[in-house]
Write a protein that holds these residues in place. Structure first.
Motif, PDB file in Angstrom:
ATOM      1  N   GLU A  52       0.826  -1.207   0.000  1.00 51.88           N
ATOM      2  CA  GLU A  52       0.000   0.000   0.000  1.00 51.88           C
ATOM      3  C   GLU A  52       0.867   1.267   0.000  1.00 51.88           C
ATOM      4  O   GLU A  52       0.597   2.220  -0.728  1.00 51.88           O
ATOM      5  CB  GLU A  52      -0.908  -0.007   1.234  1.00 51.88           C
ATOM      6  CG  GLU A  52      -1.843   1.179   1.298  1.00 51.88           C
ATOM      7  CD  GLU A  52      -2.719   1.107   2.544  1.00 51.88           C
ATOM      8  OE1 GLU A  52      -2.882   2.165   3.185  1.00 51.88           O
ATOM      9  OE2 GLU A  52      -3.215   0.005   2.866  1.00 51.88           O
ATOM     10  N   ALA A  53       1.929   1.266   0.809  1.00 50.29           N
ATOM     11  CA  ALA A  53       2.763   2.465   0.944  1.00 50.29           C
ATOM     12  C   ALA A  53       3.745   2.649  -0.213  1.00 50.29           C
ATOM     13  O   ALA A  53       3.997   3.769  -0.639  1.00 50.29           O
ATOM     14  CB  ALA A  53       3.522   2.415   2.263  1.00 50.29           C
ATOM     15  N   PHE A  54       4.309   1.533  -0.731  1.00 51.36           N
ATOM     16  CA  PHE A  54       5.382   1.640  -1.718  1.00 51.36           C
ATOM     17  C   PHE A  54       5.034   1.042  -3.077  1.00 51.36           C
ATOM     18  O   PHE A  54       5.824   1.116  -4.011  1.00 51.36           O
ATOM     19  CB  PHE A  54       6.651   0.960  -1.192  1.00 51.36           C
ATOM     20  CG  PHE A  54       7.082   1.461   0.151  1.00 51.36           C
ATOM     21  CD1 PHE A  54       7.542   2.764   0.317  1.00 51.36           C
ATOM     22  CD2 PHE A  54       7.028   0.640   1.263  1.00 51.36           C
ATOM     23  CE1 PHE A  54       7.950   3.227   1.551  1.00 51.36           C
ATOM     24  CE2 PHE A  54       7.432   1.089   2.502  1.00 51.36           C
ATOM     25  CZ  PHE A  54       7.884   2.397   2.660  1.00 51.36           C
ATOM     26  N   GLY A  55       3.902   0.390  -3.165  1.00 48.66           N
ATOM     27  CA  GLY A  55       3.500  -0.218  -4.425  1.00 48.66           C
ATOM     28  C   GLY A  55       4.178  -1.546  -4.706  1.00 48.66           C
ATOM     29  O   GLY A  55       4.074  -2.087  -5.805  1.00 48.66           O
ATOM     30  N   THR A  56       4.878  -2.098  -3.745  1.00 51.19           N
ATOM     31  CA  THR A  56       5.524  -3.402  -3.881  1.00 51.19           C
ATOM     32  C   THR A  56       5.578  -4.070  -2.523  1.00 51.19           C
ATOM     33  O   THR A  56       5.383  -3.423  -1.496  1.00 51.19           O
ATOM     34  CB  THR A  56       6.942  -3.263  -4.492  1.00 51.19           C
ATOM     35  OG1 THR A  56       7.482  -4.564  -4.726  1.00 51.19           O
ATOM     36  CG2 THR A  56       7.879  -2.495  -3.583  1.00 51.19           C
ATOM     37  N   HIS A  57       5.846  -5.338  -2.514  1.00 53.73           N
ATOM     38  CA  HIS A  57       5.892  -6.076  -1.254  1.00 53.73           C
ATOM     39  C   HIS A  57       7.334  -6.533  -0.978  1.00 53.73           C
ATOM     40  O   HIS A  57       8.126  -6.687  -1.911  1.00 53.73           O
ATOM     41  CB  HIS A  57       4.946  -7.285  -1.304  1.00 53.73           C
ATOM     42  CG  HIS A  57       5.309  -8.256  -2.379  1.00 53.73           C
ATOM     43  ND1 HIS A  57       4.979  -8.042  -3.703  1.00 53.73           N
ATOM     44  CD2 HIS A  57       5.978  -9.429  -2.335  1.00 53.73           C
ATOM     45  CE1 HIS A  57       5.435  -9.054  -4.422  1.00 53.73           C
ATOM     46  NE2 HIS A  57       6.039  -9.902  -3.614  1.00 53.73           N
ATOM     47  N   PRO A  58       7.692  -6.764   0.291  1.00 55.36           N
ATOM     48  CA  PRO A  58       9.055  -7.197   0.610  1.00 55.36           C
ATOM     49  C   PRO A  58       9.298  -8.636   0.149  1.00 55.36           C
ATOM     50  O   PRO A  58       8.381  -9.454   0.113  1.00 55.36           O
ATOM     51  CB  PRO A  58       9.123  -7.090   2.131  1.00 55.36           C
ATOM     52  CG  PRO A  58       7.720  -7.061   2.602  1.00 55.36           C
ATOM     53  CD  PRO A  58       6.882  -6.557   1.477  1.00 55.36           C
ATOM     54  N   VAL A  59      10.565  -8.910  -0.206  1.00 59.34           N
ATOM     55  CA  VAL A  59      10.969 -10.255  -0.614  1.00 59.34           C
ATOM     56  C   VAL A  59      12.258 -10.622   0.113  1.00 59.34           C
ATOM     57  O   VAL A  59      13.017  -9.749   0.513  1.00 59.34           O
ATOM     58  CB  VAL A  59      11.192 -10.356  -2.149  1.00 59.34           C
ATOM     59  CG1 VAL A  59       9.901 -10.123  -2.900  1.00 59.34           C
ATOM     60  CG2 VAL A  59      12.264  -9.387  -2.604  1.00 59.34           C
ATOM     61  N   ALA A  60      12.485 -11.910   0.245  1.00 61.43           N
ATOM     62  CA  ALA A  60      13.737 -12.390   0.848  1.00 61.43           C
ATOM     63  C   ALA A  60      14.872 -12.193  -0.153  1.00 61.43           C
ATOM     64  O   ALA A  60      14.736 -12.511  -1.327  1.00 61.43           O
ATOM     65  CB  ALA A  60      13.603 -13.865   1.218  1.00 61.43           C
ATOM     66  N   ILE A  61      15.992 -11.642   0.323  1.00 56.50           N
ATOM     67  CA  ILE A  61      17.133 -11.434  -0.572  1.00 56.50           C
ATOM     68  C   ILE A  61      18.359 -12.207  -0.116  1.00 56.50           C
ATOM     69  O   ILE A  61      19.331 -12.311  -0.849  1.00 56.50           O
ATOM     70  CB  ILE A  61      17.482  -9.937  -0.715  1.00 56.50           C
ATOM     71  CG1 ILE A  61      17.819  -9.328   0.635  1.00 56.50           C
ATOM     72  CG2 ILE A  61      16.358  -9.194  -1.396  1.00 56.50           C
ATOM     73  CD1 ILE A  61      18.389  -7.918   0.554  1.00 56.50           C
TER      74      ILE A  61
END
Length: 178
Positions: A52-61
């Motif tokens: 919602e805030a950034f237009g993307t979701h976090p992923v494991a890196i």
């Protein structure tokens, strides 16, 4: 900018190749891995909040294939490496053998050898530092008079523990069998 596994690889390579910080880098990588696992865990709701805030979701890196493996059991100064269990057992057995040798030779030194062997086991058993062991006294061992139900288990007091800079020695009490 969204970080990816490629960014993780690049960052790790720069730290290990240019600065030679392998143990430190492994710690950094572990921190990144734990943080990203926290972010992607559905129980915390960060995925939808980030979308919602950034237009993307976090992923494991940080993955098994892009973090530094432990190549050795101990990576510090080889002269400061802790004993293995087998080495420690040989060391304590040697101290006991010195007591037996002194008693059999019927010369002076048996009591000192017994004291040394006992002190080595006390240092190991309670994880004492040199100063803590040197200032240890018989009054530091005792039963807890307020808890007689503990039976033969009591306490051992460290009156001269490691101090922080500018502070008095740190006192602590450890459970112990007396």
């Amino acid at each position: 900018m969204q970080w990816t596994s490629a960014h993780m690889d690049e960052w790790s390579t720069s730290l290990t190749g240019e600065k030679h910080l392998a143990p430190t880098v492994r710690g950094y990588q572990g921190d990144v891995r734990l943080f990203t696992e926290f972010l992607i865990d559905a129980r915390y709701g960060w995925g939808p909040a980030c979308a919602e805030a950034f237009g993307t979701h976090p992923v494991a890196i940080a993955h098994e294939w892009n973090i530094l493996p432990h190549l050795q059991d101990y990576e510090g100064d080889p002269e400061a490496r802790p004993f293995t269990r087998e080495e420690l057992q040989r060391f304590l057995d040697y101290a006991d053998d010195q007591v037996d040798r002194a008693v059999k030779s019927q010369r002076r030194g048996a009591l000192a050898a017994y004291r040394d062997a006992t002190l080595l086991k006390v240092i190991y058993g309670w994880g004492l530092r040199r100063t803590e062991a040197s200032k240890l006294d018989a009054v530091d061992f005792g039963r807890n008079s307020k808890a007689p139900w503990f039976g033969r288990y009591g306490t051992r007091n460290v009156r001269y523990g490691k101090a922080k800079k500018g502070q008095p020695p740190w006192r602590r009490t450890q459970p112990s069998a007396v």
